[in-house]
Design a protein around this motif. Structure first.
Motif, PDB file in Angstrom:
ATOM      1  N   VAL A  56       0.815  -1.215   0.000  1.00 34.76           N
ATOM      2  CA  VAL A  56       0.000   0.000   0.000  1.00 34.76           C
ATOM      3  C   VAL A  56       0.853   1.272   0.000  1.00 34.76           C
ATOM      4  CG1 VAL A  56      -1.752   1.291   1.293  1.00 34.76           C
ATOM      5  CG2 VAL A  56      -1.900  -1.202   1.126  1.00 34.76           C
ATOM      6  N   PHE A  57       1.911   1.289   0.808  1.00 37.00           N
ATOM      7  CA  PHE A  57       2.751   2.489   0.910  1.00 37.00           C
ATOM      8  C   PHE A  57       4.076   2.352   0.147  1.00 37.00           C
ATOM      9  CE2 PHE A  57       0.067   2.951   4.705  1.00 37.00           C
ATOM     10  CZ  PHE A  57      -0.325   4.283   4.585  1.00 37.00           C
ATOM     11  N   PHE A  58       4.309   1.171  -0.425  1.00 39.00           N
ATOM     12  CA  PHE A  58       5.544   0.908  -1.177  1.00 39.00           C
ATOM     13  C   PHE A  58       6.778   1.139  -0.304  1.00 39.00           C
ATOM     14  CE2 PHE A  58       2.283   2.746  -4.009  1.00 39.00           C
ATOM     15  CZ  PHE A  58       1.964   1.604  -4.724  1.00 39.00           C
ATOM     16  N   LEU A  59       6.686   0.681   0.943  1.00 37.37           N
ATOM     17  CA  LEU A  59       7.788   0.811   1.892  1.00 37.37           C
ATOM     18  C   LEU A  59       8.406  -0.554   2.139  1.00 37.37           C
ATOM     19  CD1 LEU A  59       6.096   3.150   4.554  1.00 37.37           C
ATOM     20  CD2 LEU A  59       7.763   3.818   2.820  1.00 37.37           C
ATOM     21  N   LYS A  60       9.699  -0.577   2.268  1.00 39.42           N
ATOM     22  CA  LYS A  60      10.410  -1.802   2.600  1.00 39.42           C
ATOM     23  C   LYS A  60      10.833  -1.726   4.066  1.00 39.42           C
ATOM     24  CE  LYS A  60      10.231  -3.562  -1.546  1.00 39.42           C
ATOM     25  NZ  LYS A  60       9.423  -4.788  -1.816  1.00 39.42           N
ATOM     26  N   VAL A  61      10.010  -2.305   4.920  1.00 38.38           N
ATOM     27  CA  VAL A  61      10.267  -2.281   6.355  1.00 38.38           C
ATOM     28  C   VAL A  61      10.411  -3.712   6.842  1.00 38.38           C
ATOM     29  CG1 VAL A  61       9.459  -1.512   8.621  1.00 38.38           C
ATOM     30  CG2 VAL A  61       8.901  -0.174   6.585  1.00 38.38           C
ATOM     31  N   GLN A  63      -0.731   2.654  14.786  1.00 38.85           N
ATOM     32  CA  GLN A  63       0.563   3.144  15.284  1.00 38.85           C
ATOM     33  C   GLN A  63       1.704   2.676  14.387  1.00 38.85           C
ATOM     34  OE1 GLN A  63       0.819   1.860  19.420  1.00 38.85           O
ATOM     35  NE2 GLN A  63      -1.211   2.701  19.842  1.00 38.85           N
ATOM     36  N   ALA A  64       1.645   1.434  13.939  1.00 36.26           N
ATOM     37  CA  ALA A  64       2.680   0.911  13.048  1.00 36.26           C
ATOM     38  C   ALA A  64       2.694   1.665  11.724  1.00 36.26           C
ATOM     39  CB  ALA A  64       2.447  -0.584  12.809  1.00 36.26           C
ATOM     40  N   LEU A  65       1.504   1.988  11.189  1.00 38.99           N
ATOM     41  CA  LEU A  65       1.435   2.784   9.959  1.00 38.99           C
ATOM     42  C   LEU A  65       2.064   4.150  10.162  1.00 38.99           C
ATOM     43  CD1 LEU A  65      -2.130   2.157   8.464  1.00 38.99           C
ATOM     44  CD2 LEU A  65       0.013   0.981   7.978  1.00 38.99           C
ATOM     45  N   ALA A  66       1.724   4.780  11.282  1.00 37.98           N
ATOM     46  CA  ALA A  66       2.233   6.127  11.551  1.00 37.98           C
ATOM     47  C   ALA A  66       3.754   6.134  11.616  1.00 37.98           C
ATOM     48  CB  ALA A  66       1.635   6.655  12.855  1.00 37.98           C
ATOM     49  N   ILE A  67       4.333   5.192  12.332  1.00 42.30           N
ATOM     50  CA  ILE A  67       5.797   5.144  12.473  1.00 42.30           C
ATOM     51  C   ILE A  67       6.465   4.897  11.125  1.00 42.30           C
ATOM     52  CG2 ILE A  67       7.670   3.733  13.418  1.00 42.30           C
ATOM     53  CD1 ILE A  67       6.035   3.512  15.992  1.00 42.30           C
ATOM     54  N   SER A  68       5.881   4.011  10.311  1.00 42.67           N
ATOM     55  CA  SER A  68       6.461   3.703   9.004  1.00 42.67           C
ATOM     56  C   SER A  68       6.485   4.934   8.098  1.00 42.67           C
ATOM     57  CB  SER A  68       5.671   2.584   8.326  1.00 42.67           C
ATOM     58  OG  SER A  68       5.653   1.427   9.112  1.00 42.67           O
ATOM     59  N   VAL A  69       5.368   5.632   8.023  1.00 42.21           N
ATOM     60  CA  VAL A  69       5.270   6.782   7.123  1.00 42.21           C
ATOM     61  C   VAL A  69       6.068   7.966   7.658  1.00 42.21           C
ATOM     62  CG1 VAL A  69       3.681   8.407   6.033  1.00 42.21           C
ATOM     63  CG2 VAL A  69       3.040   5.994   6.259  1.00 42.21           C
ATOM     64  N   ILE A  70       6.036   8.183   8.976  1.00 40.67           N
ATOM     65  CA  ILE A  70       6.820   9.280   9.562  1.00 40.67           C
ATOM     66  C   ILE A  70       8.306   9.078   9.275  1.00 40.67           C
ATOM     67  CG2 ILE A  70       7.586  10.286  11.751  1.00 40.67           C
ATOM     68  CD1 ILE A  70       4.738   9.849  12.802  1.00 40.67           C
ATOM     69  N   ALA A  71       8.756   7.842   9.382  1.00 39.76           N
ATOM     70  CA  ALA A  71      10.166   7.550   9.099  1.00 39.76           C
ATOM     71  C   ALA A  71      10.506   7.876   7.648  1.00 39.76           C
ATOM     72  CB  ALA A  71      10.467   6.089   9.399  1.00 39.76           C
ATOM     73  N   LYS A  72       9.618   7.521   6.741  1.00 40.00           N
ATOM     74  CA  LYS A  72       9.864   7.793   5.325  1.00 40.00           C
ATOM     75  C   LYS A  72       9.908   9.289   5.050  1.00 40.00           C
ATOM     76  CE  LYS A  72       7.873   7.125   0.725  1.00 40.00           C
ATOM     77  NZ  LYS A  72       6.742   6.549  -0.045  1.00 40.00           N
ATOM     78  N   GLN A  73       8.975  10.036   5.659  1.00 37.41           N
ATOM     79  CA  GLN A  73       8.872  11.460   5.359  1.00 37.41           C
ATOM     80  C   GLN A  73       9.933  12.295   6.065  1.00 37.41           C
ATOM     81  OE1 GLN A  73       4.803  12.423   6.311  1.00 37.41           O
ATOM     82  NE2 GLN A  73       3.995  11.549   4.400  1.00 37.41           N
ATOM     83  N   THR A  74      10.459  11.803   7.180  1.00 35.39           N
ATOM     84  CA  THR A  74      11.469  12.573   7.933  1.00 35.39           C
ATOM     85  C   THR A  74      12.882  12.149   7.589  1.00 35.39           C
ATOM     86  OG1 THR A  74      11.367  11.014   9.787  1.00 35.39           O
ATOM     87  CG2 THR A  74       9.891  12.942   9.865  1.00 35.39           C
ATOM     88  N   GLY A  75      13.040  11.016   6.945  1.00 36.37           N
ATOM     89  CA  GLY A  75      14.372  10.549   6.602  1.00 36.37           C
ATOM     90  C   GLY A  75      15.058   9.751   7.695  1.00 36.37           C
ATOM     91  N   PHE A  76      14.392   9.600   8.844  1.00 32.95           N
ATOM     92  CA  PHE A  76      14.965   8.780   9.906  1.00 32.95           C
ATOM     93  C   PHE A  76      14.787   7.299   9.575  1.00 32.95           C
ATOM     94  CE2 PHE A  76      14.179  12.699  12.319  1.00 32.95           C
ATOM     95  CZ  PHE A  76      15.397  12.843  12.979  1.00 32.95           C
ATOM     96  N   LYS A  77      15.639   6.478  10.153  1.00 33.66           N
ATOM     97  CA  LYS A  77      15.494   5.036  10.008  1.00 33.66           C
ATOM     98  C   LYS A  77      14.250   4.571  10.761  1.00 33.66           C
ATOM     99  CE  LYS A  77      19.357   4.212   7.739  1.00 33.66           C
ATOM    100  NZ  LYS A  77      19.385   3.636   6.370  1.00 33.66           N
ATOM    101  N   THR A  78      13.507   3.705  10.131  1.00 32.66           N
ATOM    102  CA  THR A  78      12.286   3.212  10.771  1.00 32.66           C
ATOM    103  C   THR A  78      12.601   2.519  12.089  1.00 32.66           C
ATOM    104  OG1 THR A  78      11.357   2.843   8.568  1.00 32.66           O
ATOM    105  CG2 THR A  78      10.194   1.856  10.413  1.00 32.66           C
ATOM    106  N   HIS A  79      13.671   1.728  12.109  1.00 32.79           N
ATOM    107  CA  HIS A  79      13.980   1.019  13.346  1.00 32.79           C
ATOM    108  C   HIS A  79      14.395   1.979  14.456  1.00 32.79           C
ATOM    109  CE1 HIS A  79      18.106   1.194  11.559  1.00 32.79           C
ATOM    110  NE2 HIS A  79      18.457   1.317  12.828  1.00 32.79           N
ATOM    111  N   SER A  80      14.985   3.130  14.114  1.00 30.37           N
ATOM    112  CA  SER A  80      15.375   4.110  15.136  1.00 30.37           C
ATOM    113  C   SER A  80      14.140   4.702  15.807  1.00 30.37           C
ATOM    114  CB  SER A  80      16.220   5.221  14.512  1.00 30.37           C
ATOM    115  OG  SER A  80      17.407   4.703  13.952  1.00 30.37           O
ATOM    116  N   ILE A  81      13.154   5.075  14.977  1.00 30.54           N
ATOM    117  CA  ILE A  81      11.911   5.630  15.540  1.00 30.54           C
ATOM    118  C   ILE A  81      11.180   4.564  16.349  1.00 30.54           C
ATOM    119  CG2 ILE A  81       9.670   6.607  14.966  1.00 30.54           C
ATOM    120  CD1 ILE A  81      10.915   7.928  12.571  1.00 30.54           C
TER     121      ILE A  81
END
Length: 662
Positions: free
Chosen positions: A118-123, A340-358
């Motif tokens: 759905v979000f084309f994210l590799k997490v 919550q999992a969706l929010a963290i995934s997308v926030i990481a993508k938009q802010t440039g932070f690593k998803t695992h860090s957030i």
């Protein structure tokens, strides 16, 4: 197929086992009600599985078919008791490894697939598994000894299948998975129905929308395949329900749970406060952010609208029946965790932070921080994050131990502890005694409309009362209050005499133990009923023509291990079971003929042998059918008779009922 990263899984399991061990070290042995019940069930079923596998399977099947809370999800971990142990730590550890850790794995795979599609994210799925592992509402259930997280495994599988199915053809395998998983969720716990019914009812609309609007399939074709796929899934669920849980389904259809649980109903502000205090402000805000992100993204929008609809419908329908307890929150907690999992995934993508860090930072905030506040015995300020569940402890613990020891020393006489409060109840006394008191405590009516009027306390030899009277609800416990008032009168008129001194327990509760000097009279019992009828007038018609008052004068001697005699308030009849090797006996003061039959038929059962004695006469018959066998008691001089319930030859399925012959 998704690969499981076993190293994070091993880390989660190790941390979980360590947390359980540390947590239990700080607890006192005052486990009560569900906190204790599942543990005792785990020990009993585990030992039964070792001693008699056939009886173990019969017990599980019978429980699945008819019990409101079947024992299957406890029976599964109990099979490991021979290689673990009966300890509290072993029980919780088994729940962690069999249910909680598998849920984190399934949830991680589900979210990985969803965010990729759905979000084309590799997490990596372990990040989502970490969020599930750190979800405090699950820990608040698990550490209290409840296996309810098992239902979340099936719930995750259902939602994952629904999110992927399309109406381009008949998806027999996916429909099978959905149908079995819907039933499995309900099988895990009856109250999960409030969660899975919205999921099942709204799923066809989601699938039809995704097939026509997103995948551009013709409406007619999509509608036909949607109907076929979900008809298959629904049929599988119904077949499993009616085949394996027919008795339970029929009882549910004939029961008003809103009326039964009205003592647990509260005002809307209280329900809202429970959500706020249980989940915490920051997690709730993150779920809201996830919902907003999802609605703004046209790919995720239908899924998030479906999520919100399921969550809201579940919440509203449940609070119309009763208030949420910690374990019930798992139904809506699943959806909040998803957002919550969706929010963290997308926030990481938009802010440039690593998803695992957030994810790790968020875990430290909502999981590590609450445990840091635990030694101070305070909640986190403003409930910003969920509070950690506290180890069970009470003030004046030595007094509880002294009371349990003194009750244990009073021989084998039956005990009625007239209390239903958090700091005074028979369940915690059983736990304190190492379960030595379990068989000696008679059942009491904790909640009026759930338990009705129970006769067993009036045949007990030992009574334990408290001052003030201990209850756990603001209403709906008038019957047990009436019991307490009348037992105080029985003490005053000399029917009971105090044994030993007073016990000063927690919250200013003072307990006293009394021993019966003489039998309770029919006149004393009549007064109790008059007071109950004044509170619940409709109960008069229900009880006056039954054996209830007769059993209240009974002297009961249950057989070893499986023996019991109790009054089934739902069926309005006595039910009994012989012991494993010795018979169950009890007296009745009645001049009416009796109808005695098996509660349910079982393959291989040859029934029981029932003998009735009175004034030198004896009548004996084998009871082998579910249709009542009539016992004519007119030959006995005087109303008092003695019934003996013994195994025939085969001890299997010897549960019988006794009622006034029609």
């Amino acid at each position: 197929m998704n690969k499981i990263n076993w190293f994070p899984t091993f880390v989660f399991a190790t941390l979980g086992l360590a947390l359980i061990g540390i947590f239990i070290c700080f607890e006192q042995r005052i486990y009560m009600w569900d906190y204790r019940g599942y543990w005792v069930q785990y020990m009993d079923l585990g030992n039964l599985a070792i001693e008699n596998q056939k009886q173990f399977l019969n017990s599980v099947y019978s429980s699945i078919r008819s019990s409101d809370y079947n024992n299957l999800i406890v029976a599964i971990p109990s099979l490991l008791i021979s290689i673990t142990s009966e300890t509290r730590e072993a029980f919780l550890s088994t729940l962690l490894l069999l249910y909680f850790i598998p849920f984190t794995i399934v949830f991680g795979i589900f979210l990985e697939n969803f965010t990729d599609r759905v979000f084309f994210l590799k997490v990596s799925p372990w990040i989502f598994s970490l969020l599930a592992f750190a979800f405090m509402p699950i820990w608040s259930t698990l550490l209290r000894g409840a296996p309810d997280v098992a239902g979340l495994i099936a719930m995750t599988i259902i939602v994952g299948a629904i999110f992927q199915i399309r109406s381009d053809r008949v998806h027999l395998g996916t429909a099978l998975i959905i149908g079995v998983s819907v039933w499995s969720t309900f099988l895990a716990r009856r109250w999960y129905a409030f969660g899975v019914i919205p999921i099942a009812l709204l799923a066809p609309f989601l699938t039809l929308y995704l097939s026509t609007v997103v995948d551009k399939k013709p409406l007619k074709t999509a509608a036909v395949y949607t109907i076929i796929n979900y008809a298959i899934a629904g049929s599988i669920t119904l077949i499993l329900l009616l085949t394996l849980q027919y008795d339970l389904v029929m009882r549910i259809l004939g029961t008003s749970y809103g009326d039964m649980y009205d003592a647990y109903q509260r005002e809307l502000p209280f329900h809202l406060w429970r959500v706020y205090s249980h989940f915490g402000v920051i997690p709730l805000c993150l779920s809201l952010i996830g919902a907003i992100i999802g609605i703004r993204n046209h790919h995720a929008r239908p899924y998030v609208i479906y999520t919100l609809a399921c969550c809201i419908i579940t919440y509203v329908s449940f609070i119309r029946t009763q208030q949420f307890e910690n374990h019930h929150f798992l139904m809506i907690g699943f959806w909040l965790l998803f957002l919550q999992a969706l929010a963290i995934s997308v926030i990481a993508k938009q802010t440039g932070f690593k998803t695992h860090s957030i994810a790790i930072a968020y875990t430290a905030l909502v999981f590590v921080l609450p445990w840091a506040f635990l030694p101070a015995k305070i909640n986190t300020p403003g409930y910003l994050v969920p509070s950690a569940v506290r180890p069970l402890r009470v003030a004046n613990y030595p007094e509880y131990e002294r009371l349990a020891e003194d009750l244990t020393s009073l021989g084998e006489e039956k005990i009625a502890l007239i209390g239903s409060g958090r700091y005074f109840n028979d369940s915690m006394m059983s736990s304190l005694s190492g379960e030595k008191l379990t068989k000696r405590f008679v059942p009491i009516p904790h909640v009026d409309k759930m338990h009705g009027f129970m006769p067993e306390p009036f045949s007990a030899d030992i009574i334990v009362l408290s001052n003030p009277m201990a209850t756990h609800l603001v209403r709906g416990q008038e019957v047990i209050r009436t019991y307490a008032d009348n037992f105080r009168r029985f003490v005053a008129d000399g029917t009971y005499t105090q044994v030993g001194g007073n016990y000063t327990l927690a919250e200013g509760i003072v307990a006293q133990v009394f021993k019966k000097n003489r039998p309770i009279t029919r006149e004393q019992i009549a007064r109790v009923f008059d007071e109950i009828y004044a509170i619940y007038p409709g109960w008069r018609q229900r009880y006056e023509n039954s054996l209830l008052q007769d059993q209240m004068l009974s002297v009961i001697s249950p057989g070893d291990r499986w023996g019991f005699v109790w009054f089934n308030m739902e069926k309005n009849r006595i039910e009994a079971h012989p012991g494993q090797t010795t018979p169950t006996t009890f007296t009745l003061e009645t001049g009416r003929n009796l109808g005695i039959g098996l509660v349910r038929p079982c393959e291989g059962s040859d029934g029981v042998v029932v003998s009735i004695e009175g004034n030198g006469d004896r009548l004996e018959k084998a009871v082998t059918k579910t249709e009542p066998t009539v016992f004519d008691t007119s030959k006995f001089v005087g109303p008092k008779i003695k019934l003996t319930i013994a195994n025939n030859k085969n001890p299997t399925c010897d549960h019988i009922f006794i009622e006034v012959a029609k």
